[in-house]
Design a protein around this motif. Structure first.
Motif, short mmCIF file in Angstrom:
data_model
loop_
_atom_site.label_atom_id
_atom_site.label_comp_id
_atom_site.label_asym_id
_atom_site.label_seq_id
_atom_site.Cartn_x
_atom_site.Cartn_y
_atom_site.Cartn_z
N PRO A 144 3.83 1.09 -4.32
CA PRO A 144 4.08 1.81 -3.31
C PRO A 144 2.94 3.12 -3.87
O PRO A 144 2.82 3.73 -4.95
N ALA A 145 2.01 3.90 -2.75
CA ALA A 145 1.04 5.01 -3.74
C ALA A 145 1.99 6.24 -4.05
O ALA A 145 3.34 6.76 -2.91
N THR A 146 1.34 7.11 -4.85
CA THR A 146 2.08 8.68 -5.37
C THR A 146 1.88 8.92 -4.17
O THR A 146 0.72 9.36 -3.54
N ARG A 147 2.57 10.37 -4.09
CA ARG A 147 2.40 11.43 -3.22
C ARG A 147 0.54 11.89 -3.66
O ARG A 147 0.25 12.54 -2.85
N THR A 198 -1.63 9.64 -1.80
CA THR A 198 -1.71 9.14 -0.41
C THR A 198 -2.02 10.30 0.14
O THR A 198 -3.19 10.51 1.25
N THR A 247 -0.01 8.07 5.31
CA THR A 247 1.15 8.98 6.08
C THR A 247 1.92 8.09 5.00
O THR A 247 1.89 6.76 5.15
N PRO A 248 2.70 8.92 4.24
CA PRO A 248 3.94 7.94 3.21
C PRO A 248 4.75 7.36 4.45
O PRO A 248 5.05 8.36 5.45
N PRO A 249 6.03 6.35 3.98
CA PRO A 249 5.42 5.67 3.02
C PRO A 249 4.19 4.36 2.89
O PRO A 249 3.95 4.16 4.28
N ALA A 250 3.31 4.31 2.00
CA ALA A 250 2.30 3.66 2.84
C ALA A 250 1.92 2.47 1.12
O ALA A 250 2.78 3.16 -0.22
#
Length: 251
Positions: A195-198, A201, A207-210
């Motif tokens: 998962p990408a961190t804040r 992103t 756009t999270p979740p990504a």
């Protein structure tokens, strides 16, 4: 003697080369200096020619990177493939071959190596390194981030100490290290999806979740086995596929 202003002659010649396919989408156009050498005149001649072609939508101007033939829309899927090149940025060339214009933003600072970086570079924590942060864009859209570290014990007294400054700015790690007589071969990479961190992103416009492809890359001096560059590369998981190896050429 032609009554057509010189800048229009330059624009006409470049337009013809673009429309004929001699200069395909994404290819880099001659520099201002190269056009002056070919056609004569002052800086205003190629500058005015490029301004006209930009206004026509045939050319895009990249600050600090020159002018490029406008490509079609950025491909939905970008292919990352290892190919050792002698010049230019592997990212820019790879993007151009896929119909996009690849550019990047960067910032370099001298730092002391952290414990984690020191382990990857085979140096002592606290040793000086050059840390460069990158944002890579395809047709102005962020698609990849990278954090790179190089030991200044290797590059510090050379023209390549700052990766994006000087006569070797904009070329890949392999080409820069060859300036020092170092052959790095292909890098060692560890690739995983996560998962990408804040911050990722935000940096990649997602756009999270990504999901992202996270690559831990290290280049080694093939003669000594010494690490000369290590990087954390983060790629949009929805925009990239990584391809390793090459299909053999048929005779």
């Amino acid at each position: 003697m032609s009554e057509t202003p010189l800048y229009l002659q330059v624009a006409d010649d470049l337009r013809a080369r673009i429309e004929s396919g001699e200069l395909p989408p994404g290819s880099r156009l001659p520099s201002v200096a190269e056009l002056i050498e070919q056609y004569g005149g002052s800086n205003s001649v190629p500058s005015s020619a490029y301004k006209l072609l930009v206004n026509e939508g045939l050319v895009v101007s990249r600050h600090g990177a020159g002018h490029y033939v406008r490509g079609t829309e950025t491909p939905e899927l970008l292919v990352r493939q290892h190919r050792r090149r002698s010049e230019d940025s592997p990212f820019a060339q790879g993007a151009a071959e896929q119909g996009a214009v690849g550019t990047w933003q960067h910032e370099s600072t001298t730092e002391k190596a952290t414990e984690a970086t020191a382990v990857r570079l085979g140096i002592t924590a606290g040793d000086p390194v050059m840390h460069t942060s990158y944002v890579y864009l395809a047709d102005d859209r962020p698609v990849m981030l990278a954090e790179s570290w190089e030991p200044l014990a290797v590059t510090g007294q050379s023209l390549i100490a700052l990766p994006e400054v000087g006569p070797y700015a904009g070329v890949g790690v392999a080409a820069r290290m060859r300036v020092l007589g170092i052959d790095v071969g292909d890098p060692v990479e560890r690739v995983r999806a996560r998962p990408a961190t804040r911050s990722e992103t935000q940096g990649l416009g997602m756009t999270p979740p990504a999901a992202v492809l996270a690559i831990e890359r290290t280049y080694y001096d093939q003669a000594t086995g010494r690490p000369v560059e290590t990087a954390d590369v983060v790629m949009r998981g929805d925009r990239w596929v990584a391809v390793y190896g090459q299909v053999p050429q048929q005779n």
